[in-house]
Design a protein around this motif. Structure first.
Motif, mmCIF file in Angstrom:
data_model
loop_
_atom_site.group_PDB
_atom_site.id
_atom_site.type_symbol
_atom_site.label_atom_id
_atom_site.label_comp_id
_atom_site.label_asym_id
_atom_site.label_seq_id
_atom_site.Cartn_x
_atom_site.Cartn_y
_atom_site.Cartn_z
ATOM 1 N N VAL A 107 0.852 -1.200 0.000
ATOM 2 C CA VAL A 107 0.000 0.000 0.000
ATOM 3 C C VAL A 107 0.884 1.246 0.000
ATOM 4 O O VAL A 107 0.694 2.177 -0.781
ATOM 5 N N ARG A 108 1.882 1.247 0.831
ATOM 6 C CA ARG A 108 2.743 2.416 0.975
ATOM 7 C C ARG A 108 3.509 2.722 -0.320
ATOM 8 O O ARG A 108 3.545 3.850 -0.800
ATOM 9 N N ARG A 109 4.106 1.632 -0.893
ATOM 10 C CA ARG A 109 4.855 1.804 -2.144
ATOM 11 C C ARG A 109 3.981 2.425 -3.232
ATOM 12 O O ARG A 109 4.368 3.304 -3.969
ATOM 13 N N ASN A 110 2.751 1.924 -3.286
ATOM 14 C CA ASN A 110 1.880 2.394 -4.363
ATOM 15 C C ASN A 110 1.348 3.805 -4.150
ATOM 16 O O ASN A 110 1.090 4.515 -5.118
ATOM 17 N N THR A 111 1.197 4.191 -2.880
ATOM 18 C CA THR A 111 0.824 5.602 -2.663
ATOM 19 C C THR A 111 1.965 6.506 -3.112
ATOM 20 O O THR A 111 1.758 7.530 -3.760
#
Ligand code: FRU
Length: 732
Positions: A424-428
């Motif tokens: 989730v973090r990488r994609n944000t």
């Protein structure tokens, strides 16, 4: 551009057409067919030419047949062939030339027969003298001249030509009236001198010794030819009479004056009158069908006067010709100048058209550029809006996620859960990068690369303090005002800041401004795009107001472009942070701004207890430092004025300065780092120290004078401040 060339071409053609039209108004071409070529014809032709000078639309085309029928017929036909508008003809003989004249007339060409006649009615007008009358008058003159008795020879003009026939008829009829006059011979001439000479010579050869009193030649040249024959024959010279009476060197008038001829008869040429008749016919003016020209006898009696008069006329004609020549030159020049003017005009018009074309081209280019800029601006606004819409939720995903990752709750999470969170973090982060790239492509300049990189770096590498671990917020903690219309953002900011700062919140710039004035926070964090009052205007208002002007403002916004940042700084912002932002960056920025405040610590210029004042004579309020602003100066003034009032409260001071207690408290605290009440006490002690050093007043007196209610409390406070009792100051 093609349109422009078409336009220029049309202008050029119109001007050329205009120039040529103005030069060529309708011209009348008049053909003049002369049967002979002699001085009488020359005189008439030049009169015709002079007549034409008065009509600048007349062109004359001359032809001379040299007394030849065939030649004249052929010349008439060819004149008609050149497209003449009118024919003037003196037919060689009565009948021979008529077919050619008829042909011209039948083609619709007006015909003026002059001086000699034809045997056809196909002519428009006739002009000439009365040859019968002329012959008759000459007969009468001769009879009188010879006193009714004498022998005479008549030398005729060209056989078959009308003047010869008519003159003969008139002459013979007149002579018939005088029985004493005998016409010995009627010889055939052809109007020329050599023929007359030959024919008279032959007669003299045949009739030697015959006495002749007078020879009547039907024109002056004929009479002179006869005279020559008589002279050569050596006979007794008779009198010689002729017709034509021309002016000039070899003209009949001179011959009469020189007694070579006894008399002549002026045979009028009147070329100018003839031309006027032609023009009248061509222009449709009324005209005489038959014009009879008047004539006069030339004798010894009037020859001198007539010669003088005719020479004067010739002189005037000559002048007229010269004048005409000059006028033609001027007209030519004028024509050239006019052509030049037209060319210049055409050039100017072309130039103007060219300039207009260039101007229009640039106008159009500017318009296209404007439209493109407008489109770009609209596009940019659109992308800015979109990015704002995306950045805010991204902030609200990325920020809380980071916080969550660092909480104790999460430390015990399974590897799978950790992996999912990091996806989730990488994609944000990836999404943030994409938004930046999208804006980047629109503007064509690197956007906030630094900031984004910074954000990523900080977000990834630096652990943040666990909000839960932050110590309880204390009363003296600096106050931060959060202004944002998005409640989630406010909540998120609160979660970041609440441990370290006292927080105030507003949902738009207007409310934010009210709070800034009422509560005077130590720092403001504000969004830019908000309803009611946007962040830029809010920031400007904060900086304009005396109460709030000192408060640092951080603009926290999705407007990531450089130009947006510039707008932000121009509105007075102290820092500009773009969404999505790192909480650490925000905290660092806030801390930094609060620490770097220029606080005026030593407001009263207090010295250690043993020190001596650098300005002994000055009141403490006068002491000032360069960073002092108007507000502090005013505050000091108010304090010093009321120093001796032991009941003076902070409320009193605030009221005098037109502020609320909170406003005064917060503003003074922000600018000096001290509370107003502490500053008031310090002011009293500073003044007391001054009095102790400079006056002989007792400690008690000084204590009361600087507003302490009791000397013992004064001594306590003095000791707390300076570390020594008041008496010590006295000693030094
Ligand atoms: C000129 C002329 C005159 C004469 C007239 C008769 O060509 O020969 O001398 O009077 O013509 O037509």
């Amino acid at each position: 551009m093609r349109k422009f060339y078409q336009f220029a071409f049309i202008i050029l053609m119109s001007l050329i057409l205009l120039a040529s039209c103005s030069q060529d108004s309708k011209k009348y071409r008049i053909g003049v067919s002369q049967c002979s070529d002699d001085i009488w014809r020359d005189k008439q032709n030049s009169e015709l030419q002079i007549g034409a000078y008065f009509h600048d639309n007349v062109e004359l085309r001359f032809a001379a047949a040299f007394d030849s029928d065939e030649r004249q017929i052929q010349q008439i036909d060819s004149l008609v062939g050149t497209g003449i508008d009118l024919l003037i003809v003196a037919p060689n003989q009565v009948s021979t030339i008529s077919p050619a004249i008829d042909r011209a007339y039948d083609k619709g060409i007006p015909v003026i027969v002059f001086e000699r006649k034809t045997n056809t009615k196909k002519y428009t007008a006739y002009m000439g003298a009365d040859n019968y009358e002329m012959g008759h008058l000459m007969g009468e003159y001769i009879a009188t001249r010879l006193h009714e008795r004498g022998r005479i020879i008549e030398v005729m003009g060209l056989k078959g030509s009308s003047p010869a026939i008519e003159r003969h008829n008139g002459f013979r009829e007149a002579i018939a009236q005088h029985p004493g006059i005998q016409v010995v011979a009627t010889l055939q001439g052809d109007w020329t001198e050599p023929t007359a000479y030959n024919t008279v010579k032959q007669w003299l050869d045949k009739n030697k010794g015959e006495k002749i009193d007078l020879v009547f030649g039907m024109n002056d040249r004929t009479a002179m030819g006869a005279r020559k024959a008589f002279e050569e024959a050596g006979s007794v010279m008779p009198l010689f009479c002729g017709i034509d009476g021309l002016p000039g060197e070899n003209g009949g008038i001179r011959l009469v004056l020189d007694s070579l001829l006894d008399a002549s008869y002026i045979y009028p040429t009147h070329g100018d009158q003839l031309l006027q008749l032609a023009v009248d016919i061509l222009e449709g003016n009324p005209y005489e069908k038959e014009t009879k020209l008047m004539s006069a006898l030339v004798t010894q009696d009037n020859a001198r006067v007539l010669l003088m008069e005719s020479e004067e006329i010739m002189r005037q004609s000559h002048n007229l010709e010269q004048l005409h020549e000059k006028a033609s030159q001027y007209l030519d020049q004028l024509g050239n100048q006019r052509t030049l003017i037209f060319v210049a005009l055409a050039a100017i018009l072309l130039l103007l058209a060219l300039l207009a074309g260039i101007y229009m081209y640039y106008l159009q280019r500017a318009r296209i550029q404007d439209e493109r800029m407008l489109m770009e601006r609209e596009q940019l606004d659109f992308y800015t809006q979109v990015s704002h819409e995306l950045r805010t939720p991204l902030t609200l995903i990325q920020g809380p996620l980071d916080q969550l990752l660092r909480t104790n709750d999460f430390r015990g999470a399974s590897d799978n859960a950790r992996e999912l969170f990091s996806i989730v973090r990488r994609n944000t982060q990836h999404l943030t990068g994409l938004i930046n790239k999208m804006l980047d492509a629109q503007v064509g300049t690197p956007i906030q690369e630094m900031t984004s990189a910074q954000v990523d770096a900080i977000t990834v590498s630096q652990p943040i303090a666990n909000p839960a671990a932050v110590p309880e917020q204390d009363e003296d903690a600096p106050t931060v005002l959060i202004v944002d219309d998005n409640a989630d953002i406010r909540t998120y900011l609160r979660s970041i800041l609440q441990g370290q700062y006292r927080l105030l919140e507003a949902e738009d710039g207007k409310r934010g401004l009210e709070l800034a004035r009422e509560q005077v926070p130590d720092l403001i964090v504000s969004d830019v795009m908000m309803p009611v009052m946007n962040g830029l205007e809010f920031c400007q208002q904060v900086k304009k107001d005396d109460i709030s002007s000192h408060i640092p403002v951080i603009l926290l916004t999705a407007r990531a472009l450089e130009k947006h940042q510039i707008e932000g700084y121009e509105s007075g912002a102290d820092a500009y942070i773009t969404k999505p932002f790192s909480p650490e960056l925000l905290l660092a920025r806030i801390g930094n701004l609060l620490h770097s405040r220029h606080q005026l610590k030593d407001l009263w210029g207090m010295k250690p207890a043993t020190g001596t004042s650098a300005t002994p004579s000055q009141d403490i309020a006068v002491a000032s430092t360069p960073i002092e602003d108007a507000f502090i100066s005013r505050f000091k003034e108010v304090v010093v004025e009321r120093l001796s009032d032991s009941n003076l409260s902070v409320e009193d001071l605030a009221a005098v300065m037109g502020l609320s207690r909170v406003q005064l408290y917060r503003k003074v605290k922000a600018l000096t780092g001290s509370k107003p009440v502490d500053l008031l006490r310090k002011a009293r002690l500073a003044q007391a120290q001054k009095l102790l050093q400079e006056t002989a007043l007792s400690v008690s007196e000084i204590a009361y004078q600087v507003g302490f209610a009791s000397p013992s409390y004064f001594t306590k406070c003095y000791k707390d401040e300076f570390g020594t009792v008041p008496g010590e100051a006295r000693k030094s």
